[in-house]
Design an enzyme around this catalytic site. Structure first.
Site, mmCIF file in Angstrom:
data_model
loop_
_atom_site.group_PDB
_atom_site.id
_atom_site.type_symbol
_atom_site.label_atom_id
_atom_site.label_comp_id
_atom_site.label_asym_id
_atom_site.label_seq_id
_atom_site.Cartn_x
_atom_site.Cartn_y
_atom_site.Cartn_z
ATOM 1 N N CYS A 338 48.362 38.311 36.564
ATOM 2 C CA CYS A 338 49.086 38.275 37.836
ATOM 3 C C CYS A 338 49.648 36.875 38.092
ATOM 4 O O CYS A 338 50.535 36.424 37.379
ATOM 5 C CB CYS A 338 48.191 38.772 38.969
ATOM 6 S SG CYS A 338 49.093 39.282 40.448
ATOM 7 N N HIS A 435 45.609 44.018 37.038
ATOM 8 C CA HIS A 435 44.228 43.650 37.339
ATOM 9 C C HIS A 435 43.298 44.741 36.805
ATOM 10 O O HIS A 435 43.635 45.915 36.834
ATOM 11 C CB HIS A 435 44.018 43.524 38.851
ATOM 12 C CG HIS A 435 44.695 42.342 39.456
ATOM 13 N ND1 HIS A 435 44.246 41.052 39.276
ATOM 14 C CD2 HIS A 435 45.789 42.254 40.259
ATOM 15 C CE1 HIS A 435 45.025 40.216 39.950
ATOM 16 N NE2 HIS A 435 45.974 40.914 40.549
#
Length: 489
Positions: A338, A435
């Site tokens: 991310c 994630h």
């Protein structure tokens, strides 16, 4: 309305999250339909939860996601109606019922609380529908009486909703008798009347040694003790929500692979590293600011960030960019997740000032990509696949920004049939917006094997379920759970 009971702490980080999760699992094991609730949370460890009529798409604190698992139900945005995500120089991002509401500094946020209480009470009603029991977690401490007039997280909620409170004291940090008795002393009468008793958490050794402590607290407060909880070793196998735990993580015994993780100032969703920590051949070393990335690390993972540009600048100030370049020259591997993925590129631009006053920063240059921050936020649960390791993945996305460039032609994953991420030509550097990457057991085993380490054998999700069961069993043994659940009204 469902019956409910609330746990509030004498301070932050006294273990409320784990206790609520354990009590939720204990109630589930008794056949109760139980739900978690936290009116207001502050954390950059967020999870994806269901919006009304829409699977996924909303954000809640990671703690309530875990507590929903303990209840055996899907998480919804109403389990944590107000989420504050600390973000660089503009204060915190405010998420209300799963969606971004705006940004505010601490003083400005206090003025918003009266409006947010309406959302809290709306979510409170919805969480209770169809439930036998709701277990509520407070935030911080009710003893912060300077914040009481606009409080929505502790006694402001408890008095409004009529929910009885059990106070949690942490004996491990010392001064627990004073903290419980002091809370009793300074609370206004209306708030004090909501507290039905207390429990002591994180006791090491012979619990009977605290018998005189219980008598002393009773003399000062008149409150009953619901039990003394020992140090719960199984809690270490649960995802952590609060970055304060990172300050207590120390290097363990030397293992076959060391994974270095820089502790970014606005680190987010660092529980992505938990599955690696569970591997017997892997040592995960969180590196605090001011310390170099260890030269003997075989892998560096740059985690998520709530402020990519701000953390990228501090990354350089710490000298970690030089450490990372040397790591790369030694043939080391690098993974960015991310915000960490965005940092690996050539530039990160924020033309609209979404993250703050800093509009652009030079990236680490390990991938030929660039990122532009855009207002629309991606929040969703996803199924994916690792291309390099031919393994199924599942996880979630919570991010701002669009990333593009030549190295995106070598995507790290495919998410819902769409290429995601980027890789270097030699495959030793890659980044992704996914994630939960390391939670996939097959992927984790094959990835570690590529680094010369035997992985696998750890079913991470099953281990979380086992840890919850172990904690529930310990709470049943050391707490008067019949009295706690019977107290709910």
């Amino acid at each position: 309305m469902a019956r409910a009971v609330m746990l509030q702490g004498t301070g932050s980080d006294v273990g409320k999250t784990v206790l609520v999760a354990g009590l939720c699992r204990a109630a589930l094991r008794r056949g109760l339909k139980v739900r978690p609730f936290k009116p207001q949370n502050m954390s950059n460890n967020a999870a994806v939860a269901d919006l009304p009529g829409e699977p996924g798409g909303g954000e809640i604190g990671r703690a309530q996601w875990l507590q929903a698992i303990a209840c055996g139900v899907a998480p919804t945005v109403h389990m944590n109606p107000v989420l504050l995500k600390p973000q660089s120089d503009i204060g915190s991002q405010i998420v209300v019922q799963g969606k971004v509401y705006g940004h505010a500094k601490a003083r400005d946020y206090q003025a918003l609380k009266a409006k947010l209480m309406d959302a809290v009470m709306d979510s409170w009603r919805q969480v209770g529908e169809g439930a036998d029991l709701v277990i509520v977690e407070g935030a911080g401490s009710p003893a912060e009486i300077n914040l009481r007039p606009r409080d929505i997280a502790n006694m402001g909620f408890a008095t409004r909703a009529g929910v009885p409170v059990i106070l949690v004291g942490d004996i491990d940090r010392g001064g627990v008798i004073a903290s419980v008795a002091g809370t009793h002393l300074i609370l206004p009468e209306e708030d004090r009347a909501m507290i039905a008793g207390y429990l002591i958490n994180k006791f090491r050794g012979d619990v009977s040694l605290f018998d005189d402590g219980i008598k002393a607290i009773e003399r000062f407060t008149g409150w009953r003790c619901f039990g003394v909880v020992p140090w719960l070793k199984a809690a270490a196998r649960l995802p952590s929500e609060d970055s304060v735990v990172l300050e207590r993580l120390t290097a363990g015994e030397r293992r076959a692979l060391k994974v270095a993780v820089p502790m970014l100032a606005r680190i987010a969703n660092f529980d992505d590293l938990d599955p690696l920590r569970a591997e017997p051949q892997v040592e995960v070393a969180f590196v605090p600011p001011g310390q170099p990335l260890p030269a003997d690390a075989g892998l560096v993972v740059i985690p998520g960030s709530k402020s990519t540009i701000g953390d990228l600048i501090e990354f350089r100030q710490n000298g970690w960019d030089r450490d990372l370049a040397q790591h790369r020259r030694r043939g080391g591997y690098v993974v960015g997740i991310c915000g960490g993925y965005q940092m690996l590129g050539r530039t990160v631009r924020d033309p609209d000032g979404i993250e703050g006053s800093l509009r652009e920063a030079e990236g680490l240059g390990l991938l030929d990509i660039e990122t532009v921050m855009e207002p629309e936020k991606t929040v969703r649960n996803v199924d994916a696949r690792s291309l390099a390791f031919d393994a199924p993945l599942s996880g979630y996305e919570i991010h701002l920004g669009r990333t593009f460039g030549p190295d995106c032609a070598r995507p790290a994953t495919v998410i819902d049939n769409v290429p995601d991420g980027a890789s270097s030509a030699d495959g030793k550097v890659f980044g992704t917006y996914l994630h939960g990457l390391f939670s996939a057991d097959l992927f984790r085993a094959r990835f570690l094997e590529s680094l010369g380490v035997r992985g696998g054998g750890v079913d991470y999700r099953t281990e979380v379920e086992r840890a919850l069961d172990e904690i529930a069993a310990e709470l049943e043994k050391h707490l008067d759970c019949d009295a706690i659940f019977g107290l709910a009204r």
